[in-house]
Structure formats: C-alpha cells, structure tokens
Design an enzyme around this catalytic site. Structure first.
Site, PDB file in Angstrom:
ATOM      1  N   ALA A 118       0.875  -1.301   0.026  1.00  0.00           N
ATOM      2  CA  ALA A 118       0.180   0.000   0.041  1.00  0.00           C
ATOM      3  C   ALA A 118       0.878   1.334  -0.011  1.00  0.00           C
ATOM      4  CB  ALA A 118      -0.999  -0.044   1.231  1.00  0.00           C
ATOM      5  N   LYS A 119       0.216   2.391  -0.302  1.00  0.00           N
ATOM      6  CA  LYS A 119       1.037   3.577  -0.286  1.00  0.00           C
ATOM      7  C   LYS A 119       0.180   4.668  -0.146  1.00  0.00           C
ATOM      8  CE  LYS A 119       5.336   5.022  -0.399  1.00  0.00           C
ATOM      9  NZ  LYS A 119       6.577   4.233   0.093  1.00  0.00           N
ATOM     10  N   GLY A 120       0.446   5.855   0.535  1.00  0.00           N
ATOM     11  CA  GLY A 120      -0.409   6.992   0.672  1.00  0.00           C
ATOM     12  C   GLY A 120       0.336   8.320   0.821  1.00  0.00           C
TER      13      GLY A 120
END
Ligand code: NAD
Length: 414
Positions: A99-101
């Site tokens: 994931a990334k954000g």
C-alpha cells in the site's frame, strides 16, 4: 509513474509467461481512498489538502507501505508506489501486502501545529481502512517517527491501544530499535553482497549519493564506517564533494542544523544534479523517483547503482544503463531494509515483547542477504538483470498466494 511501474512488471511477467487474467488480477489495486482534509491554519484561515491511501494487494498479508507528504502526491503516485510495495514485501518475504499513501502538502510551509492537525484529520478519514491487521502505514518522504506517533495516538482513540497500526514509531511509543536507520543499513548489506560478488572491498570504493534524508544519510554513515569513501552528496538545495571522502558525521550534523548539505565548509560546492554523473564507483540515488532518465543515463559514471529511492530509474534510463553494463540493484530489493524492520516492529507490538538492537540488526542482515541471494540466483539462472529477477521472484510469490485463495479457473494457472 504508474505506467513505469507496470513496465517493469510486464517485463518480468513475460519472462514468467503469465496469462492476461493473472496479470490483471495482480496489477489492479484492491482499494483506493481519497479524503478531503480541511483544517485551520495558525492565522485562522482554512487549509485545504487531499489525503490518499491506495491498497494494492493483501494476498500475502495486511497492506503495508509508507505515507508521503509532498505537494506532488496524488492518486497516480500512491498507486505506483503501492504497487512497488507489494513486490518489495514479497522480495524480502515478510508477511505483508502493498500500500502507499500520503497528503499533497508542502511541509516547508506548515507549522508543527498545522501538520499535526492535518495528520489527525487524515487519520479520521482513513481510520476504518487501516489497522494492525488491515493496513500498516510507515514513514516515507517528509514523514518521520513523530508523525507515526501522532497517527498511533489518533487511531488508538477510536480503536483502543493499537501500537501495531503504524511502524517507524518513536522508541518510547513502541517503536523498534534500529528502524530509523534500517533502510540505510539494508543498502549497506546489498552493496556488501555486490562487492563480494565482484571481488572488491568496501574500503576501496568511492560513492556518490543523491538525497541526504533518512535513507541517504544513514546509508552514507554506515558505508563510511566500513571504510567506503562518500565523495559527493546532492540534496534538494545543493551539493558538496570531496575526492578524499566527506566527513559524514560532520555532514549529518550540518544538514540537521541547516536543512541541507549546501554550504558544508569541509568540502567543495557542486550542483546537486551533477552527483548523478560524478566520478565514483557506486551511485546511490536516495531522493525521489525518476532521477535517472533518458537524458542523463548516458553520463552516469558509476558501474554499480544501488537504488535507495523508490523508482529512481525510468524504463528508458534502465535500458541505457543495461546496455552500458551498469549493475543496478533495484529498489524493491535495495531499499527493503525499512519494511523488513517494520515487520520486526509490528511483530514486537503484537507479541508485546521488545527485541534488542543486536537481534534486529542480525535479523535484518539475514533477511537482506537471503533476498539478495534469491534474486541473484534467478538472475544467473535465467540470464536476466537483477531488476527483472527481483520482479520475477516477487510476482511468483504474490501470484501463488493470490491464486491459491481463489477457485482455479481457466487462464489462471501459473
Ligand atoms: P527524506 O524526506 O528523509 O529525504 C529526502 C532527501 O531527498 C532530502 O535530502 C532531500 O533534500 C532530497 N531531495 C528531494 N528532492 C531532491 C532533488 N530534486 N534532487 C536531489 N535531492 C532531492 O526521505 P527518505 O525517507 O530518505 O526517502 C528517500 C527515498 O527513499 C524516497 O524515494 C522514499 O520513497 C524511499 N524509501 C524510504 C524509506 C524509508 O524508510 N524512509 C524506505 C524505502 C524507500
């Protein structure tokens, strides 16, 4: 940026002969979240930002990946970086997905109080999609252990005491010894393996480094401690060089005080961009993506590149460098030390038991060497470059997990 990360995926998927169905299953993100963040500035005016969290794959475990605070942060960046996280966690074989954000804010224009409020409001928006068994953020560009502490505190207000919701926390808030320097230490280990392979020693090499933040400064310090000479460093604002080797502990002190390496007195000034073509044996890009491009790849002097940053090499640059026989240790292997120690931190939080620094560092060394060995073996067997080999290893692991949780359908065999 997403297109570029798909390019490397496709190259490896071709080597594996993956069907289109399987490619589609592996590439599509499972969830994309965008939240509006409206907060009050210190002067009473309104601040307006967007926060993102892209959960790419949980086939091998809870989603895992950093939070980046940067004006250019958007859904495309988050999706591309989330994708890379899926392959990275698989390369080092930690039980996480990808994931990334982040938030599209400029930290240089915000006070600590404003940053705190923006972070708190972001957590309010994503609190139901993150969690110790769902999705575990960590630091990335312009976020650090303090921001992770804020996130843990805010999340725990809603869900009860939850140290495992983020990694890269301060030690006093259930962080792990060795996490802050883990990505830099991982770079040291893979560089050590490359040098062993090519019959050279750390004390005989010169290194040019782009980026002197968390990743770059720790990598520089650890390499210098082993006798490597760091001859050039460039950051966002400037660069410095010294062919006899920069005094890294002093440079770290200088950068902490001035926010840049520029102006460091015991060195010659240089243009930051020149670091990429500097006369050195090893180049470590440890700043942002797309540092090495079609325009500058031809002038890279180093014969070994260890990718500290995520996606620092565009596909065009990668091709030029491969043709020039430059050995590239790819991001999904080279900078995986951070997520490896994040895994140990998470495991300590869940067990409510603390490891000492020696144990963390020993485990990290084993993890990095094992991953390097596995990638190297595929590269030698199939006569392919290290990046494609790392993707082959990762895609195979993720695909096996993803497909074994579905009923087998036509076109979905591996
Ligand atoms: P950071 O914010 O601590 O440091 C970034 C550094 O890059 C700073 O020195 C900054 O001045 C420099 N920089 C920014 N723009 C630049 C430019 N145009 N030219 C030259 N230098 C520039 O960030 P970090 O945590 O060290 O992350 C750096 C890279 O490593 C990012 O790509 C990140 O995604 C990746 N990464 C970080 C971790 C981690 O544990 N922090 C783990 C894996 C990968």
């Amino acid at each position: 940026m997403l297109e570029e990360s798909h390019f490397y995926f496709t190259r490896a998927a071709d080597v594996l002969g993956l069907s289109h169905k399987v490619r589609e299953i592996l590439l599509a993100p499972q969830r994309v979240v965008k939240v509006e963040i409206v907060t009050e500035a210190d002067d009473g005016s309104l601040l307006h930002h967007f926060g993102y969290r892209v959960q790419h794959s949980d086939a091998r475990g809870p989603y895992k990946g950093g939070l980046r605070y940067h004006p250019e942060m958007d859904e495309d960046h988050a999706a591309a970086l989330a994708n890379l996280m899926t392959w990275k966690t698989a390369v080092v074989d930690v039980p996480f997905g990808g994931a990334k954000g982040g938030i599209n804010c400029d930290v240089t224009k915000l006070s600590t109080a404003e940053l705190y409020e923006i972070t708190r409001t972001f957590v309010e928006g994503i609190k139901d999609v993150i969690g110790p068994n769902r999705d575990i953020p960590a630091p990335d560009v312009n976020t650090n252990e303090r921001v992770m502490g804020w996130i843990m505190h805010e999340y725990s207000k809603y869900h009860g005491f939850s140290p495992g919701v983020v990694t890269g926390k301060p030690l006093q808030l259930f962080g792990s010894p060795g996490r802050t320097e883990a990505t830099g230490r991982g770079i040291l280990h893979v560089l050590g393996e490359v040098l062993k392979e090519t019959g050279r020693s750390m004390s005989k090499i010169t290194v040019a480094l782009q980026g002197f933040g968390n990743v770059g400064s720790h990598a520089a310090r650890l390499i210098a401690e082993q006798g490597g000479k760091i001859v050039a460093v460039g950051d966002r604002l400037g660069g410095v060089s010294n062919q006899d080797g920069l005094d890294i502990p002093k440079l770290i002190e200088w950068a902490a005080e001035h926010g840049t390496v520029e102006g460091f007195p015991h060195a010659d000034p240089m243009q930051s961009a020149d670091v990429l073509s500097w006369d050195a044996d090893v180049l470590i890009p440890a700043a942002l993506e797309a540092a090495l491009t079609r325009e500058n790849a031809g002038s890279v002097h180093a014969k070994i590149i260890v990718e500290g940053a995520n996606a620092p090499t565009t596909p065009e640059a990668d091709e030029i460098l491969r043709q020039r026989d430059v050995l590239i240790v790819p991001d999904i292997l080279a900078n995986a030390g951070g997520v490896s120690v994040s895994y140990y931190e998470w495991a300590q939080n869940i067990q409510q038991f603390r490891w000492d620094l020696e144990r963390v560092n020993n485990e990290l060394e084993k993890t990095m060497r094992r991953a390097y060995g596995a990638v190297h073996e595929i590269a030698s067997e199939r006569r392919i470059d290290m990046r494609t080999a790392a993707f082959v290893l990762a895609i195979r692991r993720v695909a096996q997990a993803a497909l074994s949780r579905q009923p087998m359908r036509r076109g979905m065999e591996l």
